[in-house]
Design an enzyme around this catalytic site. Structure first.
Site, mmCIF file in Angstrom:
data_model
loop_
_atom_site.group_PDB
_atom_site.id
_atom_site.type_symbol
_atom_site.label_atom_id
_atom_site.label_comp_id
_atom_site.label_asym_id
_atom_site.label_seq_id
_atom_site.Cartn_x
_atom_site.Cartn_y
_atom_site.Cartn_z
ATOM 1 N N ARG A 141 0.769 -1.236 -0.023
ATOM 2 C CA ARG A 141 -0.359 0.152 0.112
ATOM 3 C C ARG A 141 1.060 0.709 0.095
ATOM 4 O O ARG A 141 1.447 1.566 1.011
ATOM 5 C CB ARG A 141 -0.446 0.177 0.742
ATOM 6 C CG ARG A 141 -1.535 0.688 1.457
ATOM 7 C CD ARG A 141 -2.880 1.211 2.740
ATOM 8 N NE ARG A 141 -1.677 1.558 2.909
ATOM 9 C CZ ARG A 141 -1.625 1.465 5.086
ATOM 10 N NH1 ARG A 141 -2.450 0.188 5.589
ATOM 11 N NH2 ARG A 141 -1.126 1.878 5.509
ATOM 12 N N HIS A 201 -3.683 4.273 4.599
ATOM 13 C CA HIS A 201 -4.696 3.240 4.545
ATOM 14 C C HIS A 201 -5.758 3.573 4.214
ATOM 15 O O HIS A 201 -7.085 3.436 2.944
ATOM 16 C CB HIS A 201 -5.285 2.707 6.042
ATOM 17 C CG HIS A 201 -6.304 2.676 6.124
ATOM 18 N ND1 HIS A 201 -6.479 0.838 5.435
ATOM 19 C CD2 HIS A 201 -7.201 2.558 6.749
ATOM 20 C CE1 HIS A 201 -7.917 0.377 6.191
ATOM 21 N NE2 HIS A 201 -8.019 1.201 7.109
ATOM 22 N N TYR A 208 4.510 4.848 10.986
ATOM 23 C CA TYR A 208 4.254 3.851 11.704
ATOM 24 C C TYR A 208 5.699 2.587 10.613
ATOM 25 O O TYR A 208 5.758 1.798 10.766
ATOM 26 C CB TYR A 208 3.113 2.854 11.960
ATOM 27 C CG TYR A 208 2.607 2.888 10.541
ATOM 28 C CD1 TYR A 208 2.224 1.977 9.268
ATOM 29 C CD2 TYR A 208 1.460 3.950 10.955
ATOM 30 C CE1 TYR A 208 2.102 2.196 8.859
ATOM 31 C CE2 TYR A 208 0.171 4.228 9.511
ATOM 32 C CZ TYR A 208 0.635 3.103 8.534
ATOM 33 O OH TYR A 208 -0.196 4.002 7.962
#
Lengths: 374, 377
Positions: free
Chosen positions: B272, B276, B285
């Protein structure tokens, strides 16, 4: 009350000794009106099947059989419902008659059962699910509340979800944890679901067929302590639509309302009260979502007092909703606050203590005394 | 054996290297004939669809930033996994998406403005699968759709709509979910039911490495493809950024499914590249180095290199870029024209049949809202 089937009428009809329960019929539930019109000249006269004495378990079995015969898209799904016939034998014989493609012994996973039933309904099937015991419905709670209940609205009405979830529920059978619960309020709280619960074999026979014929999902709560007592079942006339409540005993002093197994408790309480000179009316709710308030409000307008009884926990329950609604709609008729008699707000206790947990006729009568004291 | 020495590995099946060379891994060689059978128009269509998907992502993200969408769900970086697998399906097949498969829907005939309506908050669904090439509604509760797809595939079986021996009529089901969803009970129960009933079905996991902020290593210690075998079905791990292998493996698995040979699980390794959703901040992160690693494995760049090596012209790529921009601009324009539904929509279709509470509450809301008409100045 139109065509209400009270005990006397049914006993009379049973005495007339009709037969024919095992004869296949093409009569669909929706066409089985109490006052059947004269049939067209060309067609044979409708077969009169009469009134039979059946247990609720047998009545549901007969209703399921009618549904399976009437529509090849009807499927039964559940755990141990095939050759065994279910742990309560409600589906006994159906696997042998209709085969394993109509009566599916599924893998042991409640969410899986409901989730795959949704896919089957998308394909045009009408799955009828058996959840083995009330306390085991929760693995499927997500699929029921976030998926099943919303598919029709999410599809703007282009998709129906004709799924019935049968749930043996309630106490009085002395069983172990998770086997005596009354979780109906969770589902009545959820938009998009319909929730019903029969109290007697006749209603069970017809309501299961009407639930299967419904294009909306129906939670069908079967009071398992009432599976075995027998009663008259009129196989020709349903008597009432699925979501109608019914006065099952007339009285003038106070109204008692309940559903499922509680109706038997309320009738016992009414008998005892009669011995004490009190005239008690009893309403069988039958439908928990939507609730048919008509007969209930009519009754309260006459008696001025209402007791709601239920096995379920009282906090945020069906009884709470009825109490609030009746207070709103019959405020000036009420001579006393609406009182609730419920299971306590604890986990269902060890079975050795269940008689103290479950509302008994005496606990109902204690509430009657309080209501009459106002 | 210490955990560090246990060997849970699975080969990654790949046809197209990150550098854009057609060089089949040993496990991929059997799939080459499926690619050789594709005509130039189809191969060009793969590029076109991946390009449209990426361009639409930009448009969607912009609309969200401008307050026109509540949320945008990017599929940036996952184009090959989606486009290849979507083209593997036949018209009679049914596709159950998660909520990130915008280009899959478009390939099946869904107008992407319907997705915008969903993300703009004007509908809970947005389309009728019967009118969108059997592309079913998005499902926002993770993995719920895996069970629906399995039930649907069971229905195909019961109807005799599959495994008759006619691949042009026999139907199969393709369901998409992600690495995060594989931890859900429903995803596992779907595999149980699918295996038990030998459904005509392909489970397509897009392992994009991240479930919002949690890495796939938290979901699984071993390749997700190995879960197929645990449930009694083949599990294949593919390079999800290789549109050719995504097409070929899915095609093969769907053909086997429609022939009555049961379900298959495919794990497509992808990434990805974006957040998100537009509510996410991936810089919190994950590292730049990781993003850089995957950038070098970009699905569109490698496929473009391969097409160029086969003689595709600069004019072709320019044409595709222009078409993608036009589509994105058109979707943006029409998204801005989506109107707020009338309040009847709250109550309509909650039930299929008449329901007293819907009637009462709709009437009450009408009366309440109308009580203000001509009221306060």
């Amino acid at each position: 009350m139109s065509a209400g089937i009270d005990e006397e009428v049914r006993v009379t009809d049973v005495a007339n000794g009709a037969s024919g329960l095992d004869t296949p019929s093409d009569t669909r539930p929706t066409e089985a009106a109490p006052s059947a019109a004269t049939p067209p000249v060309d067609s044979p006269a409708p077969e009169v099947r009469g009134v039979h004495t059946l247990s609720m378990a047998k009545a549901i079995n007969a209703g399921l059989r009618e549904a399976l015969l009437g529509d090849e898209k009807v499927l039964l799904m559940g755990e141990d419902i095939g050759p065994l016939g279910g742990v309560f034998r409600v589906t006994e014989g159906l696997s042998a008659e209709f085969g394993e493609k109509r009566v599916l012994d599924t893998p042991l996973a409640e969410s899986g059962i409901v989730g795959t039933a949704i896919g089957l309904a998308m394909r045009g099937y009408r799955p009828v699910i058996e959840i083995q015991f009330d306390g085991f419905i929760f693995p499927a709670f997500d699929q029921i509340t976030t998926q099943l209940s919303r598919q029709t609205v999410r599809h703007d009405g282009t998709l129906s979800m004709p799924i019935v979830i049968r749930v043996p529920y309630g106490g009085h059978i002395g069983s172990i944890e998770h086997h005596q619960e009354s979780p109906e309020a969770y589902f009545a709280h959820t938009p998009g679901l319909r929730v019903v619960s029969p109290s007697n074999p006749h209603d069970a026979y017809w309501m299961i067929q009407e639930a299967i014929a419904s294009n909306d999902p129906v939670l069908f709560f079967e009071p398992k302590s009432r599976y075995w007592p027998k009663g008259p079942v009129d196989l020709d006339h349903s008597g009432l639509p699925l979501h109608a409540s019914r006065v099952v005993r007339h009285g003038t002093d106070v109204t008692l309302v309940g559903h499922g197994a509680m109706v038997a408790t309320l009738l016992q309480a009414a008998d005892i009260a009669a011995e004490e000179g009190r005239s008690v009316e009893v309403v069988d709710l039958r439908s928990l979502s939507p609730i048919d308030y008509g007969p209930l409000l009519d009754s309260v307008n006459r008696t001025g007092r209402l007791i709601v009884a239920q096995e379920a926990y009282g906090n945020v329950s069906i009884g709470s909703e009825i109490a609030a609604t009746v207070a709103e709609r019959a405020f000036y008729s009420l001579e006393a606050p609406v009182l609730r008699v419920s299971g306590f707000d604890t986990p269902f206790p060890p079975a050795a203590l269940e008689t103290e947990f479950l509302p008994s006729p005496d606990r109902v009568l204690e509430a009657v005394d309080r209501a009459l004291a106002y | 054996m210490p955990a560090s020495e246990r060997d849970f590995t699975a080969p990654t099946v790949q046809l197209l290297t990150p550098e854009g060379e057609l060089r089949a891994t040993p496990e991929a060689e059997a799939y080459l004939p499926l690619i050789e059978a594709l005509d130039d128009a189809t191969l060009q269509r793969f590029h076109r669809d991946m390009t449209v998907s990426r361009r639409l992502d930009v448009a969607g993200a912009n609309l969200q930033r401008q307050g026109q969408l509540a949320l945008w769900v990017p599929s940036l970086g996952q184009e090959a996994a989606q486009v290849g697998s979507a083209h593997a399906a036949r018209p009679q097949d049914h596709i159950f998406p998660s909520y990130r498969e915008h280009i899959v829907g478009m390939i099946r005939g869904l107008d992407p403005v319907r997705i915008m309506a969903l993300l703009r908050g004007t509908t809970l669904g947005g389309w009728n699968p019967e009118e969108t090439g059997n592309f079913h509604l998005y499902t926002l509760v993770l993995a719920s759709q895996t069970l629906h797809s399995t039930g649907y595939a069971m229905g195909l079986q019961f109807d005799g709509a599959t495994a008759t021996g006619d691949p042009d009529a026999d139907a199969a089901v393709l369901v998409y979910y992600g690495d995060g969803s594989t931890s859900q009970g429903d995803a596992n129960e779907a595999l149980v039911f699918a295996s038990s009933y030998q459904t005509p079905q392909v489970f397509f996991i897009q392992n994009n490495q991240w479930a919002i902020s949690v890495p796939v290593s938290r979901q699984s210690r071993s390749p997700l493809s190995l879960r197929g075998g645990g449930f009694g079905m083949p599990g294949i791990r593919i390079d999800g950024n290789d549109v050719l292998i995504s097409y070929a493996v899915t095609r093969q698995a769907l053909e086997e499914a429609r022939a009555g040979e049961g379900p298959t699980l495919i794990e497509a390794l992808t990434y990805r590249m974006g957040a998100h959703t537009t509510a996410d901040d991936p810089t919190k992160y994950r590292t730049d180095a990781e993003v850089e690693y995957w950038q070098q494995r970009d699905p569109i760049a490698r496929y473009r290199t391969w097409l160029e090596s086969r003689g595709a012209s600069a004019a072709f790529f320019a044409e595709v870029d222009e078409e993608a921009s036009d589509i994105a601009a058109d979707v943006r324009r029409r998204a801005l024209e989506i109107t707020v539904p009338t309040r009847e929509k709250i109550f309509a279709h909650v039930y299929s049949e008449a329901h007293p509470l819907m009637v009462e509450q709709a009437a009450w809301l009408d009366a309440f809202e109308n009580s203000f008409d001509g009221g306060a100045e």
